[in-house]
Design a protein around this motif. Sequence first.
Motif, PDB file in Angstrom:
ATOM      1  N   TYR A  22      14.117  25.981  28.738  1.00 35.08           N
ATOM      2  CA  TYR A  22      15.556  26.085  28.946  1.00 35.08           C
ATOM      3  C   TYR A  22      16.341  25.040  28.157  1.00 35.08           C
ATOM      4  CZ  TYR A  22      14.512  29.356  32.651  1.00 35.08           C
ATOM      5  OH  TYR A  22      14.063  30.437  33.358  1.00 35.08           O
ATOM      6  N   ASP A  24      18.683  22.332  26.975  1.00 28.18           N
ATOM      7  CA  ASP A  24      19.886  21.753  27.581  1.00 28.18           C
ATOM      8  C   ASP A  24      20.651  22.759  28.435  1.00 28.18           C
ATOM      9  OD1 ASP A  24      19.369  19.345  26.374  1.00 28.18           O
ATOM     10  OD2 ASP A  24      20.599  19.790  24.608  1.00 28.18           O
ATOM     11  N   ASP A  25      20.256  24.047  28.392  1.00 24.43           N
ATOM     12  CA  ASP A  25      20.967  25.098  29.126  1.00 24.43           C
ATOM     13  C   ASP A  25      20.296  25.342  30.463  1.00 24.43           C
ATOM     14  OD1 ASP A  25      22.866  27.093  29.563  1.00 24.43           O
ATOM     15  OD2 ASP A  25      21.557  28.636  28.732  1.00 24.43           O
ATOM     16  N   THR A  27      20.549  24.583  34.821  1.00 26.56           N
ATOM     17  CA  THR A  27      21.210  24.095  36.021  1.00 26.56           C
ATOM     18  C   THR A  27      20.209  24.197  37.147  1.00 26.56           C
ATOM     19  OG1 THR A  27      23.344  24.899  35.246  1.00 26.56           O
ATOM     20  CG2 THR A  27      23.140  24.431  37.602  1.00 26.56           C
TER      21      THR A  27
END
Length: 92
Positions: A22, A24-25, A27
Amino acid sequence: MDLTDETVPLVRAPLRELLAEYGDDLTGVSCIAAGADSLFAEEVTAMGGLVVVWDGTPPSGKGGGTADTVEQARQAGLPVDVVWPTGAARHG
């Protein structure tokens, strides 16, 4: 932590590998409960971000558990990545 000492590295390694995809993308949401949730939170925090560490136990009927969350996500059409490597175990 409810994971056995031997299970911690078994779960941490594939979790780290999966989360790395993933970049830096990412959550992350976790209740930070003892065990798998705390490992997840640590790895997500290290990555800078839905993936579950789950042993596949069916819903208890109480609601709000990991099994319930997985079931709801799948019903909503969301992809669910489950981390529970062979040999992983919980205390008790």
